[in-house]
Design an enzyme around this catalytic site. Sequence first.
Site, PDB file in Angstrom:
ATOM      1  N   ASP A  65       0.870  -1.180   0.000  1.00 22.39           N
ATOM      2  CA  ASP A  65       0.000   0.000   0.000  1.00 22.39           C
ATOM      3  C   ASP A  65       0.908   1.231   0.000  1.00 22.39           C
ATOM      4  O   ASP A  65       0.732   2.151   0.799  1.00 22.39           O
ATOM      5  CB  ASP A  65      -0.936  -0.018   1.221  1.00 22.39           C
ATOM      6  CG  ASP A  65      -1.894   1.171   1.238  1.00 22.39           C
ATOM      7  OD1 ASP A  65      -2.042   1.827   0.184  1.00 22.39           O
ATOM      8  OD2 ASP A  65      -2.481   1.448   2.303  1.00 22.39           O
ATOM      9  N   ASN A 107      -3.120   3.161  12.732  1.00 20.98           N
ATOM     10  CA  ASN A 107      -4.395   2.446  12.780  1.00 20.98           C
ATOM     11  C   ASN A 107      -4.156   0.950  12.575  1.00 20.98           C
ATOM     12  O   ASN A 107      -4.893   0.114  13.078  1.00 20.98           O
ATOM     13  CB  ASN A 107      -5.326   2.978  11.686  1.00 20.98           C
ATOM     14  CG  ASN A 107      -6.570   2.128  11.529  1.00 20.98           C
ATOM     15  OD1 ASN A 107      -7.429   2.112  12.393  1.00 20.98           O
ATOM     16  ND2 ASN A 107      -6.630   1.371  10.435  1.00 20.98           N
ATOM     17  N   HIS A 108      -3.079   0.648  11.817  1.00 19.80           N
ATOM     18  CA  HIS A 108      -2.819  -0.744  11.447  1.00 19.80           C
ATOM     19  C   HIS A 108      -1.320  -0.941  11.243  1.00 19.80           C
ATOM     20  O   HIS A 108      -0.560   0.029  11.205  1.00 19.80           O
ATOM     21  CB  HIS A 108      -3.564  -1.086  10.149  1.00 19.80           C
ATOM     22  CG  HIS A 108      -3.293  -0.083   9.058  1.00 19.80           C
ATOM     23  ND1 HIS A 108      -4.115   0.997   8.807  1.00 19.80           N
ATOM     24  CD2 HIS A 108      -2.287   0.035   8.164  1.00 19.80           C
ATOM     25  CE1 HIS A 108      -3.642   1.721   7.820  1.00 19.80           C
ATOM     26  NE2 HIS A 108      -2.519   1.161   7.406  1.00 19.80           N
ATOM     27  N   GLN A 173      -3.473  -5.374   6.110  1.00 23.26           N
ATOM     28  CA  GLN A 173      -3.231  -4.292   7.078  1.00 23.26           C
ATOM     29  C   GLN A 173      -4.113  -4.490   8.322  1.00 23.26           C
ATOM     30  O   GLN A 173      -5.116  -3.783   8.502  1.00 23.26           O
ATOM     31  CB  GLN A 173      -3.539  -2.933   6.436  1.00 23.26           C
ATOM     32  CG  GLN A 173      -2.535  -2.546   5.362  1.00 23.26           C
ATOM     33  CD  GLN A 173      -2.971  -1.324   4.570  1.00 23.26           C
ATOM     34  OE1 GLN A 173      -4.155  -1.164   4.278  1.00 23.26           O
ATOM     35  NE2 GLN A 173      -2.031  -0.481   4.209  1.00 23.26           N
ATOM     36  N   ASP A 175      -5.770  -4.148  11.830  1.00 17.19           N
ATOM     37  CA  ASP A 175      -5.901  -2.969  12.710  1.00 17.19           C
ATOM     38  C   ASP A 175      -5.280  -3.230  14.072  1.00 17.19           C
ATOM     39  O   ASP A 175      -5.536  -4.278  14.697  1.00 17.19           O
ATOM     40  CB  ASP A 175      -7.384  -2.641  12.927  1.00 17.19           C
ATOM     41  CG  ASP A 175      -7.933  -1.763  11.823  1.00 17.19           C
ATOM     42  OD1 ASP A 175      -7.390  -1.824  10.702  1.00 17.19           O
ATOM     43  OD2 ASP A 175      -8.893  -1.020  12.091  1.00 17.19           O
ATOM     44  N   ASP A 205      -2.809   9.449   9.976  1.00 22.36           N
ATOM     45  CA  ASP A 205      -3.557   8.693   8.975  1.00 22.36           C
ATOM     46  C   ASP A 205      -4.887   8.189   9.547  1.00 22.36           C
ATOM     47  O   ASP A 205      -4.931   7.682  10.674  1.00 22.36           O
ATOM     48  CB  ASP A 205      -2.683   7.498   8.557  1.00 22.36           C
ATOM     49  CG  ASP A 205      -3.202   6.791   7.330  1.00 22.36           C
ATOM     50  OD1 ASP A 205      -3.312   7.440   6.283  1.00 22.36           O
ATOM     51  OD2 ASP A 205      -3.493   5.581   7.420  1.00 22.36           O
ATOM     52  N   LEU A 210      -8.784   5.082  13.466  1.00 24.42           N
ATOM     53  CA  LEU A 210      -7.866   4.837  14.575  1.00 24.42           C
ATOM     54  C   LEU A 210      -8.616   4.880  15.907  1.00 24.42           C
ATOM     55  O   LEU A 210      -8.386   4.069  16.799  1.00 24.42           O
ATOM     56  CB  LEU A 210      -6.756   5.898  14.542  1.00 24.42           C
ATOM     57  CG  LEU A 210      -5.834   5.991  15.757  1.00 24.42           C
ATOM     58  CD1 LEU A 210      -4.941   4.767  15.817  1.00 24.42           C
ATOM     59  CD2 LEU A 210      -4.960   7.246  15.692  1.00 24.42           C
ATOM     60  N   GLU A 248      -6.156  13.336   9.024  1.00 24.98           N
ATOM     61  CA  GLU A 248      -7.007  12.934   7.902  1.00 24.98           C
ATOM     62  C   GLU A 248      -8.380  12.562   8.465  1.00 24.98           C
ATOM     63  O   GLU A 248      -8.537  11.480   9.050  1.00 24.98           O
ATOM     64  CB  GLU A 248      -6.387  11.732   7.183  1.00 24.98           C
ATOM     65  CG  GLU A 248      -7.174  11.339   5.953  1.00 24.98           C
ATOM     66  CD  GLU A 248      -6.809   9.961   5.403  1.00 24.98           C
ATOM     67  OE1 GLU A 248      -7.026   9.739   4.216  1.00 24.98           O
ATOM     68  OE2 GLU A 248      -6.331   9.096   6.168  1.00 24.98           O
ATOM     69  N   HIS A 317      -2.532  12.585  -2.275  1.00 23.50           N
ATOM     70  CA  HIS A 317      -1.901  11.421  -2.888  1.00 23.50           C
ATOM     71  C   HIS A 317      -2.886  10.289  -3.170  1.00 23.50           C
ATOM     72  O   HIS A 317      -2.523   9.302  -3.782  1.00 23.50           O
ATOM     73  CB  HIS A 317      -0.787  10.921  -1.964  1.00 23.50           C
ATOM     74  CG  HIS A 317      -1.331  10.544  -0.609  1.00 23.50           C
ATOM     75  ND1 HIS A 317      -1.799  11.480   0.277  1.00 23.50           N
ATOM     76  CD2 HIS A 317      -1.516   9.344  -0.028  1.00 23.50           C
ATOM     77  CE1 HIS A 317      -2.238  10.857   1.358  1.00 23.50           C
ATOM     78  NE2 HIS A 317      -2.079   9.565   1.203  1.00 23.50           N
TER      79      HIS A 317
HETATM   80  C1  NOJ Z   1      -5.010   6.697   4.182  1.00 25.55           C
HETATM   81  C2  NOJ Z   1      -3.922   6.978   3.210  1.00 25.55           C
HETATM   82  O1  NOJ Z   1      -4.044   8.301   2.745  1.00 25.55           O
HETATM   83  C3  NOJ Z   1      -4.024   5.959   2.090  1.00 25.55           C
HETATM   84  O2  NOJ Z   1      -3.116   6.231   1.072  1.00 25.55           O
HETATM   85  C4  NOJ Z   1      -3.831   4.579   2.667  1.00 25.55           C
HETATM   86  O3  NOJ Z   1      -4.026   3.606   1.661  1.00 25.55           O
HETATM   87  C5  NOJ Z   1      -4.796   4.308   3.805  1.00 25.55           C
HETATM   88  N1  NOJ Z   1      -4.828   5.391   4.751  1.00 25.55           N
HETATM   89  C6  NOJ Z   1      -4.412   3.057   4.533  1.00 25.55           C
HETATM   90  O4  NOJ Z   1      -3.244   3.313   5.260  1.00 25.55           O
END
Ligand code: NOJ
Length: 552
Positions: A65, A107-108, A173, A175, A205, A210, A248, A317
Amino acid sequence: MELTRTADLWWKTAIVYCLDVETFFDSNGDGHGDFRGLAQKIDYLDRLGVTCVWLMPFYPSPDRDDGYDITDFYNVDPRLGTLGDFVEFLRTARDRGIRVIADLVVNHTSDQHPWFQSAREGPDSPYHDWYVWQDKPPAGAEKGIVFPDKETSLWTYDRKAKQYYLHRFYKHQPDLDVANPAVRDEIARVMGFWLELGLSGFRVDGVPFLLDTAGSDAAKDLPDPHEYLADLRAFLGRRRGDAVMLGEVNLPYKETMKFFGDGGGVADELTMCFDFIGMQKMYLSLARGDAGPLASALRKRPLPPRDGHWATFVRNHDELTLDKLTESERQEVFDAFGPDKDMQLYGRGLRRRLPSMVDGDERRVRMVYSLLYSLPGCPVLFYGEEIGMAEDLRAEGRLAVRTPMQWSPGRNGGFSTADPSELPGPIPEGRFGPEHVSVSAQEGDQDSLHSWIRLLIDRYRESPELAWGRYEVLDTGEPSVLAHRCDIDGTVVVLHNLADRAVSPEITLDDVDDSHLLVDLLHSGELPVSEKGVATVNLEPYGCRWLRVTDR
Ligand code: NOJ
C-alpha cells in the site's frame, strides 16, 4: 499582529509540501528516490517558498500500500536510505528554516510486522491483544469497506490464529487495538522517537478509524476515544511544544469539528484537519463554472477552536475523493473531469491530477492555485503540482498520481539514471510528460506555472490577513465569482472567476470609502472605491485578483 503569536503558531502561515521520498529524487541510480536525493533538493523547496515538508511513509514496508503498510515503526526503508540519511536530511531542512512532519500510520500494521506474526500464535502471544480478533465476524462486516475493488469484508480469517481479525483497509493491514493500553504506550513511543530526531509533528492517517474501537472487547472499559486523542496531543506537547497533528478526517464539518477537541475553547486534539468538504465542493463549482457550492461550503465551515486551523488542498496522494457529494453532483464532476471509467476509482473518486482534468487549460489551473493560497486555511501542495504534472493511467489505481517527480526533459525526467524498468512508476508521456512539463524548463521562466505558484506563496506570506484574518464570503451578484475578504490589522479582498467569460462584478465594502484604494497584489495597478465603498473589478475568463485596501 503580535510577533510572538505569529512565530509560535507557525502552522497558521505554513506552506506545506507533501512528497514521497521514493518518487522525489534518486541520488544513487538504483531507481528509488532516497533521503540523500531529497536533501539535495531542499534548496529547490526553499526557493519555492516551502516552510514545511510532509513526508509520506518512509518506514520499512513490503510496499503493498505504497508504504502505508509498515513492518517497523522505528526505521527507514533500506531502499530510501538509513536513519543517518534521514537525520542529515532533517538537519539540512532545518538549516533552511524548513520543518518536517511525517505520516503517522498507527491504525494498522502490515501483516508482515513481527507483532502481527507473533499475534497469530494465539492468546499466549504477548502481541495477540494488540490486534482485534473475533471468533466470528460481527454483523455488518461488509459495511464501510474502504477499498471495494479489493476487499469484501472488514474481517479476515487467519488460519493460524483460528480467528478473524479486523482490517479497515486492505486485509494485509490488520488494525491495531488502541483500546489496549500497551498499544497506546507504543504509539506514544513511536511519536516520541521521531520527535526526538527532530520532526515537527505528524500527519495522522485515518483518524476516525484509529479512534473507532468498536470491534474490541476492551472498548467497553475505555474512556471516550476523544479523550485518547487529547491525551496523545498532550503527550506531543510535552515532548515538543510546537509540534502539530494534522489529521485525515473526511467527515461532514459538524463531525470533523469534534476532532479538533475543545479544551476550554482551545484545539486540544488535532491541530489541523483537512478540509475535505471544501475541496469536494470546489471541484463541483469548477465543473459548473458556478461559485455557489464552494461559497456555501465556506459560509457553513465552522471556525476551529483557538489555535486550530483547517488545511486546504487541491490534490492529495489518494483518489480525489468525491464521496461527500450527492450521487448526481459526483456524476457532474465525473462528466466534467474524468468521464472514462479508467479515470475513476472506487466509484467515488478520480485518479487524475488537475491539469489533465481541465485539459491543460492553464488559466484554470492558475486560478485554482490562487484559490488554494487565498482561501482561509493552511495550504498543502502535493509534489509536482507546482509545475503542472498530470497522472499516468498506466499505473495501477492511486499510483497514477504518484509518478516520479519531473525534474528535466530527457531520461526518466531527470528523476533517476536507472533503467526505466527499475523505477517505482511510469514516467508520463505526451503533453504532460517531462519533455513539456519539468522543473528545469519552468524555474527560470517568469511566465511559467512554477513562477506563478512562487508569486502566490510570496504574496500569501506577506499577507497575514489571509492566514490569520476573519473571513467573509461577499455577494457579488455574479454567479461565477467567488469573492471573499479577510481582515486582521488590514483587509485583503480576493475574487475568482470560475467561468470562461470575462465579468465585472461589483463588491461593496462597508467600512471602506473613496479615501481608500484597492492595490493589486498579483498584477500591478490599483482600483478606485466609491464614496459608498463600491468597487467594480474586471476579471478575465478564469481570472483572479488579490486586492489590499490601502489609504489613498
Ligand atoms: C489513508 C492513506 O491516505 C491511504 O493512502 C492509505 O491507503 C490508507 N490510509 C491506509 O493506510
